[in-house]
Scaffold this motif. Structure first.
Motif, PDB file in Angstrom:
ATOM      1  N   ALA A  91     -12.164  16.807  -2.240  1.00  0.00           N
ATOM      2  CA  ALA A  91     -10.749  16.978  -1.878  1.00  0.00           C
ATOM      3  C   ALA A  91      -9.980  17.625  -3.033  1.00  0.00           C
ATOM      4  CB  ALA A  91     -10.133  15.624  -1.519  1.00  0.00           C
ATOM      5  N   ARG A  92     -10.268  17.169  -4.232  1.00  0.00           N
ATOM      6  CA  ARG A  92      -9.631  17.743  -5.418  1.00  0.00           C
ATOM      7  C   ARG A  92      -9.866  19.253  -5.486  1.00  0.00           C
ATOM      8  NH1 ARG A  92      -8.502  15.127 -10.574  1.00  0.00           N
ATOM      9  NH2 ARG A  92      -9.552  13.144 -10.385  1.00  0.00           N
ATOM     10  N   GLU A  93     -11.118  19.656  -5.223  1.00  0.00           N
ATOM     11  CA  GLU A  93     -11.472  21.073  -5.264  1.00  0.00           C
ATOM     12  C   GLU A  93     -10.753  21.852  -4.163  1.00  0.00           C
ATOM     13  OE1 GLU A  93     -15.663  22.571  -5.186  1.00  0.00           O
ATOM     14  OE2 GLU A  93     -15.861  21.070  -6.791  1.00  0.00           O
ATOM     15  N   LEU A  94     -10.751  21.276  -2.954  1.00  0.00           N
ATOM     16  CA  LEU A  94     -10.115  21.963  -1.823  1.00  0.00           C
ATOM     17  C   LEU A  94      -8.617  22.153  -2.047  1.00  0.00           C
ATOM     18  CD1 LEU A  94     -12.002  20.052   0.993  1.00  0.00           C
ATOM     19  CD2 LEU A  94     -12.009  22.549   0.722  1.00  0.00           C
ATOM     20  N   LEU A  95      -7.989  21.189  -2.745  1.00  0.00           N
ATOM     21  CA  LEU A  95      -6.527  21.227  -2.911  1.00  0.00           C
ATOM     22  C   LEU A  95      -6.107  21.949  -4.192  1.00  0.00           C
ATOM     23  CD1 LEU A  95      -5.802  17.554  -1.766  1.00  0.00           C
ATOM     24  CD2 LEU A  95      -5.173  19.654  -0.531  1.00  0.00           C
ATOM     25  N   ALA A  96      -7.056  22.275  -5.050  1.00  0.00           N
ATOM     26  CA  ALA A  96      -6.712  22.882  -6.346  1.00  0.00           C
ATOM     27  C   ALA A  96      -5.916  24.172  -6.137  1.00  0.00           C
ATOM     28  CB  ALA A  96      -7.987  23.169  -7.138  1.00  0.00           C
ATOM     29  N   GLY A  97      -4.812  24.294  -6.852  1.00  0.00           N
ATOM     30  CA  GLY A  97      -4.014  25.517  -6.818  1.00  0.00           C
ATOM     31  C   GLY A  97      -3.136  25.652  -5.577  1.00  0.00           C
ATOM     32  N   ARG A  98      -3.128  24.659  -4.695  1.00  0.00           N
ATOM     33  CA  ARG A  98      -2.310  24.735  -3.477  1.00  0.00           C
ATOM     34  C   ARG A  98      -1.150  23.753  -3.604  1.00  0.00           C
ATOM     35  NH1 ARG A  98      -6.337  26.687   0.803  1.00  0.00           N
ATOM     36  NH2 ARG A  98      -4.540  26.540   2.180  1.00  0.00           N
ATOM     37  N   ALA A  99      -0.005  24.117  -3.083  1.00  0.00           N
ATOM     38  CA  ALA A  99       1.177  23.239  -3.178  1.00  0.00           C
ATOM     39  C   ALA A  99       1.122  22.190  -2.074  1.00  0.00           C
ATOM     40  CB  ALA A  99       2.444  24.072  -3.056  1.00  0.00           C
ATOM     41  N   PRO A 100       1.020  20.916  -2.426  1.00  0.00           N
ATOM     42  CA  PRO A 100       1.046  19.888  -1.373  1.00  0.00           C
ATOM     43  C   PRO A 100       2.442  19.802  -0.768  1.00  0.00           C
ATOM     44  CG  PRO A 100       0.998  18.865  -3.553  1.00  0.00           C
ATOM     45  CD  PRO A 100       0.914  20.346  -3.773  1.00  0.00           C
ATOM     46  N   ARG A 101       2.488  19.679   0.573  1.00  0.00           N
ATOM     47  CA  ARG A 101       3.793  19.592   1.258  1.00  0.00           C
ATOM     48  C   ARG A 101       4.037  18.174   1.765  1.00  0.00           C
ATOM     49  NH1 ARG A 101       6.512  24.639   0.770  1.00  0.00           N
ATOM     50  NH2 ARG A 101       5.043  26.281   1.252  1.00  0.00           N
ATOM     51  N   LEU A 102       3.020  17.650   2.458  1.00  0.00           N
ATOM     52  CA  LEU A 102       3.184  16.379   3.170  1.00  0.00           C
ATOM     53  C   LEU A 102       1.971  15.502   2.893  1.00  0.00           C
ATOM     54  CD1 LEU A 102       4.859  14.812   5.338  1.00  0.00           C
ATOM     55  CD2 LEU A 102       3.387  15.892   7.055  1.00  0.00           C
ATOM     56  N   VAL A 103       2.229  14.200   2.689  1.00  0.00           N
ATOM     57  CA  VAL A 103       1.166  13.257   2.346  1.00  0.00           C
ATOM     58  C   VAL A 103       1.296  12.050   3.271  1.00  0.00           C
ATOM     59  CG1 VAL A 103       0.192  11.826   0.514  1.00  0.00           C
ATOM     60  CG2 VAL A 103       1.371  13.966  -0.074  1.00  0.00           C
ATOM     61  N   SER A 104       0.174  11.593   3.807  1.00  0.00           N
ATOM     62  CA  SER A 104       0.180  10.358   4.587  1.00  0.00           C
ATOM     63  C   SER A 104      -0.891   9.441   4.012  1.00  0.00           C
ATOM     64  CB  SER A 104      -0.111  10.662   6.061  1.00  0.00           C
ATOM     65  OG  SER A 104      -0.381   9.456   6.742  1.00  0.00           O
ATOM     66  N   ALA A 105      -0.441   8.370   3.356  1.00  0.00           N
ATOM     67  CA  ALA A 105      -1.378   7.384   2.805  1.00  0.00           C
ATOM     68  C   ALA A 105      -1.328   6.164   3.722  1.00  0.00           C
ATOM     69  CB  ALA A 105      -0.972   7.009   1.377  1.00  0.00           C
ATOM     70  N   ALA A 106      -2.471   5.643   4.090  1.00  0.00           N
ATOM     71  CA  ALA A 106      -2.479   4.535   5.054  1.00  0.00           C
ATOM     72  C   ALA A 106      -3.568   3.532   4.719  1.00  0.00           C
ATOM     73  CB  ALA A 106      -2.704   5.075   6.466  1.00  0.00           C
ATOM     74  N   TRP A 107      -3.252   2.243   4.947  1.00  0.00           N
ATOM     75  CA  TRP A 107      -4.277   1.190   4.893  1.00  0.00           C
ATOM     76  C   TRP A 107      -4.010   0.241   6.055  1.00  0.00           C
ATOM     77  CZ3 TRP A 107      -7.687   0.603   0.401  1.00  0.00           C
ATOM     78  CH2 TRP A 107      -8.699  -0.331   0.658  1.00  0.00           C
ATOM     79  N   TRP A 108      -4.777   0.408   7.108  1.00  0.00           N
ATOM     80  CA  TRP A 108      -4.618  -0.407   8.316  1.00  0.00           C
ATOM     81  C   TRP A 108      -5.873  -1.240   8.448  1.00  0.00           C
ATOM     82  CZ3 TRP A 108      -2.641   3.575  12.531  1.00  0.00           C
ATOM     83  CH2 TRP A 108      -1.454   4.160  12.070  1.00  0.00           C
ATOM     84  N   ASP A 109      -5.721  -2.577   8.378  1.00  0.00           N
ATOM     85  CA  ASP A 109      -6.910  -3.418   8.151  1.00  0.00           C
ATOM     86  C   ASP A 109      -6.668  -4.827   8.682  1.00  0.00           C
ATOM     87  OD1 ASP A 109      -9.373  -4.241   7.100  1.00  0.00           O
ATOM     88  OD2 ASP A 109      -8.934  -3.570   5.060  1.00  0.00           O
ATOM     89  N   LYS A 110      -7.633  -5.684   8.417  1.00  0.00           N
ATOM     90  CA  LYS A 110      -7.530  -7.121   8.691  1.00  0.00           C
ATOM     91  C   LYS A 110      -7.099  -7.831   7.405  1.00  0.00           C
ATOM     92  CE  LYS A 110     -12.460  -7.496   7.698  1.00  0.00           C
ATOM     93  NZ  LYS A 110     -12.528  -6.086   7.270  1.00  0.00           N
ATOM     94  N   VAL A 111      -6.830  -9.140   7.501  1.00  0.00           N
ATOM     95  CA  VAL A 111      -6.623  -9.945   6.296  1.00  0.00           C
ATOM     96  C   VAL A 111      -7.994 -10.212   5.683  1.00  0.00           C
ATOM     97  CG1 VAL A 111      -5.909 -12.216   5.444  1.00  0.00           C
ATOM     98  CG2 VAL A 111      -4.497 -11.023   7.126  1.00  0.00           C
ATOM     99  N   PRO A 112      -8.202  -9.843   4.408  1.00  0.00           N
ATOM    100  CA  PRO A 112      -9.507 -10.079   3.788  1.00  0.00           C
ATOM    101  C   PRO A 112      -9.830 -11.579   3.723  1.00  0.00           C
ATOM    102  CG  PRO A 112      -8.205  -8.547   2.477  1.00  0.00           C
ATOM    103  CD  PRO A 112      -7.283  -9.132   3.509  1.00  0.00           C
ATOM    104  N   PRO A 113     -11.125 -11.922   3.748  1.00  0.00           N
ATOM    105  CA  PRO A 113     -11.519 -13.339   3.882  1.00  0.00           C
ATOM    106  C   PRO A 113     -11.543 -14.102   2.559  1.00  0.00           C
ATOM    107  CG  PRO A 113     -13.451 -11.925   3.890  1.00  0.00           C
ATOM    108  CD  PRO A 113     -12.267 -11.008   3.766  1.00  0.00           C
ATOM    109  N   VAL A 114     -10.482 -14.004   1.769  1.00  0.00           N
ATOM    110  CA  VAL A 114     -10.372 -14.840   0.555  1.00  0.00           C
ATOM    111  C   VAL A 114      -9.064 -15.627   0.664  1.00  0.00           C
ATOM    112  CG1 VAL A 114     -11.843 -13.684  -1.161  1.00  0.00           C
ATOM    113  CG2 VAL A 114      -9.607 -12.713  -0.635  1.00  0.00           C
TER     114      VAL A 114
END
Ligand code: NAD
Length: 333
Positions: free
Chosen positions: A144-167
């Protein structure tokens, strides 16, 4: 460095503070390295420490002081978020002030003040530190780093959709720090790696998870210093891990990446999706740490971050958590 391994590489003598799930993963990986000896372990739960030490042929130590009596080169601190402070008595500070290298699991603490105070003590001690953001060592992240090198990022979507971990400690805010600090910190770290620093966040959270007081769902707007805009969304109300990763949009290209997957679309009819073995990044992170402790060269793009760098990600995660609690935007320095 004290012994000589068959490969003529110096052996790294390693101890553990905390002997639960993630410590077991590290011990499994480290015990496969011919230049590592697993020496001793300590845990507030004596039964757990004994079982762990027995499984990996280690001694049980009485507390961090007892552990440091074993002439170690490095210590893995694998305790839950609430157990990282206060700085004066933290395992990290005790280990570092004894001149021993540290691998600390994320998150650095349940709160910001503890992590900042521990960070100051580690800076003064000046030992090697690495933090368990092992996604940085993953092949899809390198791609991903290589693919994005030298390109201007416009929009970012970071997500973590999960269960409650078992601790047991996880659903309780005072013990885990909540889903953004404890879990989504991985994708916030990745967003920093791929896109850059975030200068302002504005978050909202709704509900609580069953049996706990952490947010059921959080959404945050992320304003990056380079002009990109993004979102972070987290939820823990599923019975499965649905998605954990970051998607970045640049002109004519979408790159999605997680711990073990990469998705690329640049105009083709379908996105190209690739999957990877998630353990490869876990092994690479431990390998990079041991090599760093031994003074061998390590590719900085395939290394977990040090404590000071991980603290920048922790500041971002705790800013999102604060904003979600207050409803007000938070600026990062
Ligand atoms: N990087 C990763 O992929 C990854 C994966 C799993 C967990 N983690 C992180 O590792 C940390 C631990 O998670 P886990 O799943 O191993 O939890 P766990 O509950 O399975 O194990 C934690 C252990 O620490 C012990 N402990 C608690 N307080 C202690 C203290 N003061 N001194 C010594 N031991 C103490 C507990 O008794 C327990 O045995 C968490 O912060 C979690 O986010 C990271």
């Amino acid at each position: 460095m004290r012994l000589t391994a068959p490969t003529n590489r110096p052996v790294c003598r390693i101890g553990f503070v905390g002997t639960g799930g993630v410590a077991t993963r590290h011990a499994q990986v480290l015990s496969s390295f011919d230049d590592v000896t697993l020496v001793a372990a300590t845990d507030v739960d004596a039964g757990r420490a004994a079982a762990f030490a027995g499984e990996f042929g280690m001694a049980v130590a009485a507390g961090v002081d007892g552990l440091l009596g074993h002439d170690l080169d490095a210590v893995y601190v694998c305790v839950p978020p609430f157990a990282h402070g206060p700085a004066e008595t933290s395992a990290e500070a005790q280990v570092a002030e004894a001149g021993v290298a540290l691998f600390v699991e994320k998150p650095l603490a349940a709160d910001l003040d503890t992590a900042e105070a521990v960070g100051s003590r580690l800076d003064r001690a000046g030992v090697v530190t690495r933090v368990g953001h092992h996604w940085r060592c993953a092949e899809p992240v390198a791609q991903a780093r290589e693919l994005l090198a030298g390109r201007a990022p416009r929009l970012v979507s970071a997500a973590w959709w999960d269960k409650v971990p078992p601790v047991a400690w996880w659903p309780h805010r005072a013990r885990s720090g909540g889903p953004v600090v404890e879990q989504a910190v991985h994708v916030l770290d990745l967003a920093r790696v791929l896109v850059g620093e975030v200068e302002e966040v504005h978050a909202r959270a709704v509900g609580t998870v069953p049996g706990g007081d952490v947010d059921a769902a959080t959404a945050a707007l992320l304003a990056f210093a380079n002009g990109a805009i993004g979102t972070l969304s987290t939820t823990s109300v599923l019975g499965w891990k649905h998605r954990a990763g970051v998607e970045v949009v640049t002109d004519g290209l979408v790159v999605g990446v997680g711990e073990d997957w990469l998705e690329v679309r640049d105009g083709g009819a379908e996105p190209q999706r690739y999957t990877y073995d998630r353990m490869t990044a876990c092994v690479a992170a431990d390998r990079a740490f041991v090599d760093t402790v031994a003074g061998r060269p390590v590719d900085p793009h395939r290394s977990p971050p040090d404590h000071a760098e991980a603290l920048r990600t922790h500041r971002l995660a705790t800013a999102v958590a604060r904003s979600a609690a207050s409803g007000a935007p938070e600026r990062l320095g």
